[in-house]
Design an enzyme around this catalytic site. Sequence first.
Site, PDB file in Angstrom:
ATOM      1  N   PHE A 162      33.816  49.701  44.649  1.00 25.51           N
ATOM      2  CA  PHE A 162      33.356  49.477  43.264  1.00 25.51           C
ATOM      3  C   PHE A 162      32.240  50.434  42.878  1.00 25.51           C
ATOM      4  O   PHE A 162      31.301  50.098  42.168  1.00 25.51           O
ATOM      5  CB  PHE A 162      32.963  48.009  43.053  1.00 25.51           C
ATOM      6  CG  PHE A 162      34.187  47.202  42.711  1.00 25.51           C
ATOM      7  CD1 PHE A 162      35.161  47.008  43.666  1.00 25.51           C
ATOM      8  CD2 PHE A 162      34.386  46.700  41.446  1.00 25.51           C
ATOM      9  CE1 PHE A 162      36.333  46.332  43.350  1.00 25.51           C
ATOM     10  CE2 PHE A 162      35.553  46.023  41.117  1.00 25.51           C
ATOM     11  CZ  PHE A 162      36.526  45.836  42.071  1.00 25.51           C
ATOM     12  N   CYS A 167      38.458  39.864  32.789  1.00 20.60           N
ATOM     13  CA  CYS A 167      37.377  39.157  33.500  1.00 20.60           C
ATOM     14  C   CYS A 167      35.988  39.747  33.255  1.00 20.60           C
ATOM     15  O   CYS A 167      35.114  39.057  32.746  1.00 20.60           O
ATOM     16  CB  CYS A 167      37.677  39.138  34.992  1.00 20.60           C
ATOM     17  SG  CYS A 167      39.263  38.383  35.353  1.00 20.60           S
ATOM     18  N   LYS A 226      34.436  39.528  29.623  1.00 21.42           N
ATOM     19  CA  LYS A 226      34.209  38.128  29.241  1.00 21.42           C
ATOM     20  C   LYS A 226      33.115  37.497  30.109  1.00 21.42           C
ATOM     21  O   LYS A 226      32.236  36.797  29.604  1.00 21.42           O
ATOM     22  CB  LYS A 226      35.547  37.393  29.424  1.00 21.42           C
ATOM     23  CG  LYS A 226      35.489  35.911  29.632  1.00 21.42           C
ATOM     24  CD  LYS A 226      36.892  35.335  29.724  1.00 21.42           C
ATOM     25  CE  LYS A 226      37.485  35.336  31.108  1.00 21.42           C
ATOM     26  NZ  LYS A 226      36.928  34.379  32.043  1.00 21.42           N
TER      27      LYS A 226
HETATM   28  C1  UGA Z   1      37.751  41.277  38.798  1.00 17.50           C
HETATM   29  C2  UGA Z   1      37.036  41.096  40.144  1.00 17.50           C
HETATM   30  O1  UGA Z   1      37.091  42.323  40.880  1.00 17.50           O
HETATM   31  C3  UGA Z   1      37.698  39.979  40.971  1.00 17.50           C
HETATM   32  O2  UGA Z   1      36.952  39.770  42.173  1.00 17.50           O
HETATM   33  C4  UGA Z   1      37.688  38.685  40.141  1.00 17.50           C
HETATM   34  O3  UGA Z   1      38.333  37.632  40.832  1.00 17.50           O
HETATM   35  C5  UGA Z   1      38.404  38.932  38.827  1.00 17.50           C
HETATM   36  O4  UGA Z   1      37.744  40.008  38.114  1.00 17.50           O
HETATM   37  C6  UGA Z   1      38.347  37.653  38.030  1.00 17.50           C
HETATM   38  O5  UGA Z   1      37.255  37.206  37.710  1.00 17.50           O
HETATM   39  O6  UGA Z   1      39.397  37.034  37.818  1.00 17.50           O
HETATM   40  P1  UGA Z   1      40.023  42.436  37.985  1.00 17.50           P
HETATM   41  O7  UGA Z   1      39.478  42.205  36.602  1.00 17.50           O
HETATM   42  O8  UGA Z   1      41.415  42.038  38.287  1.00 17.50           O
HETATM   43  O9  UGA Z   1      39.091  41.683  39.070  1.00 17.50           O
HETATM   44  O10 UGA Z   1      39.948  44.004  38.282  1.00 17.50           O
HETATM   45  P2  UGA Z   1      38.937  44.976  39.049  1.00 17.50           P
HETATM   46  O11 UGA Z   1      39.675  45.664  40.119  1.00 17.50           O
HETATM   47  O12 UGA Z   1      37.688  44.305  39.410  1.00 17.50           O
HETATM   48  O13 UGA Z   1      38.627  46.049  37.897  1.00 17.50           O
HETATM   49  C7  UGA Z   1      37.896  45.690  36.725  1.00 17.50           C
HETATM   50  C8  UGA Z   1      37.614  46.941  35.920  1.00 17.50           C
HETATM   51  O14 UGA Z   1      36.644  47.768  36.570  1.00 17.50           O
HETATM   52  C9  UGA Z   1      38.844  47.837  35.695  1.00 17.50           C
HETATM   53  O15 UGA Z   1      38.826  48.324  34.373  1.00 17.50           O
HETATM   54  C10 UGA Z   1      38.654  48.948  36.701  1.00 17.50           C
HETATM   55  O16 UGA Z   1      39.298  50.144  36.360  1.00 17.50           O
HETATM   56  C11 UGA Z   1      37.142  49.099  36.704  1.00 17.50           C
HETATM   57  N1  UGA Z   1      36.588  49.676  37.944  1.00 17.50           N
HETATM   58  C12 UGA Z   1      36.697  49.009  39.119  1.00 17.50           C
HETATM   59  C13 UGA Z   1      35.927  50.895  37.880  1.00 17.50           C
HETATM   60  O17 UGA Z   1      35.809  51.518  36.801  1.00 17.50           O
HETATM   61  N2  UGA Z   1      35.374  51.398  39.033  1.00 17.50           N
HETATM   62  C14 UGA Z   1      35.461  50.745  40.220  1.00 17.50           C
HETATM   63  O18 UGA Z   1      34.931  51.266  41.242  1.00 17.50           O
HETATM   64  C15 UGA Z   1      36.141  49.523  40.270  1.00 17.50           C
END
Ligand code: UGA
Length: 472
Positions: free
Chosen positions: A269, A280, A283
């Site tokens: 991350f 997620c 919100k």
């Molecule tokens: C996120 C959390 O990672 C989960 O642990 C949690 O259970 C979930 O929300 C939830 O509350 O239901 P998710 O929204 O599915 O999961 O996706 P992520 O992989 O966390 O990505 C979220 C956003 O951050 C995406 O737009 C992604 O592209 C971005 N991101 C992620 C980055 O820009 N850089 C990163 O290093 C990681």
Amino acid sequence: MRVAIVGSGYVGLVAAACFADLGHEVVCVDNDSAKIAALVAGEVPIHEEFLPELLTRHRGKRLKFTGSLPEAVRNCEIVFIAVGTPPTPQGDADLSYVEAVAREIGLQLNEYAVIVEKSTVPVFTCQRVRRVVTLNASAPIEFDVASNPEFLREGTAVTDFLYPDRIVIGADAERAAQILKRLYEPMTSGEYYRQPNAIAAPNASVRIPPPLVITSTQSAELIKHASNAFLAMKISFINAVANICEAVGADVEQVCQGVGLDSRIGQRFLRPGIGWGGSCFPKDVMAFRAVAQECGYDFGLLEEVMRINDEQRNRFVRKIRNTLWTLKSKRLAVLGLAFKGGTDDIRESPALALIEELLREGCTIAAYDPAAMDRVRAERPELGITFCANPYEAADAADALIILTDWDEFASLDLARLHTALKYPIVVDGRNLYPPEMMAEKGFMYASVGRPTAAPSHKPVLSATTVNGSTR
Ligand code: UGA
């Protein structure tokens, strides 16, 4: 154990399929009759690796679907609430779906059950659920309310569920804690992982068996909000650092490596990009800010986390404009429509927000996404995007290629074919999928996030170029 899960969205459906794989009898309830009919008929409503296998394995056996909440509640000792908690216009979580389900559970409960909150909810929701169930119960019935937050990510939901970093059980009563411990025992004892047909671990570094954290309900509710807010903060932080890297000519990937190797910080991350989105983080960061405000604490840090995120998108549009000079009438090839790679979910998608901005500037968009095109076609027809069968069709005669999500497929493009397809060999990459020097070597002008823009030294970029020896 007999488990009911109310709500068959990403969390509810994946949890239902996984609990069935752990050996439990699961009934999944939803008031969307079309969705239930589709699930019964064998359809899989979301794009999620391993979910089709699990549904095929357990559908009609250990996993049932119904539109009848009374039927499900009356037969189960554990009832999960996994319905949506969308944001209100004020930014706090709309808990009306949770309340409606709690009310119905209260009306139906006829023997002891643990009601478990799995949706992401503000602190004290368990207490409110308890009150609503008590107020609506037709007779005094013993029950407990617990919190068991889910940490799965879309795209890797099944393996995240079965190989979690931790399982959190927030229970104020010992009886509820014991029941939920039993529910997860196939995982915490390691038994599930020894089964020959268990879903395989995603990598060697997962912790088997996963640790179990038992807390109060309030702590569990806060663990979920604090985790998502922290992860969003980590991404906003590295995006801010990426902007400084651009200003001084440093390479954010090198900075990430150096920073992330500190085990207190970690590499995950810490990927810069076009900002976080999805159903997620946006919100939950807002809702956590609202929770803090309600408790009398001004959590201004979260305001800044959101501000940096919004600004990151605007910066990326400026980057495209700087690279292409003017945007009006430009034909852009776009890779990625969902909020990230690996999913078809377009809720709060930074990619779509950017596309809207590019359309406002007068561009035309030819897009490709391995999973999300049907959804965009159905839900956002007004955008007028041209959908393409593959990245090269999108790139055909385009003024530039814009990469907006991090699918593996986008990181392994046939660069020679791409070069031939594009009108100008320009790539603006919002996910840093390629080394800039390599892209320059292959003849591309390549702009990414937090890294110097690379250009081939041997030929001018913004004029019609020679491709495979012939002038276009
Ligand atoms: C996120 C959390 O990672 C989960 O642990 C949690 O259970 C979930 O929300 C939830 O509350 O239901 P998710 O929204 O599915 O999961 O996706 P992520 O992989 O966390 O990505 C979220 C956003 O951050 C995406 O737009 C992604 O592209 C971005 N991101 C992620 C980055 O820009 N850089 C990163 O290093 C990681």
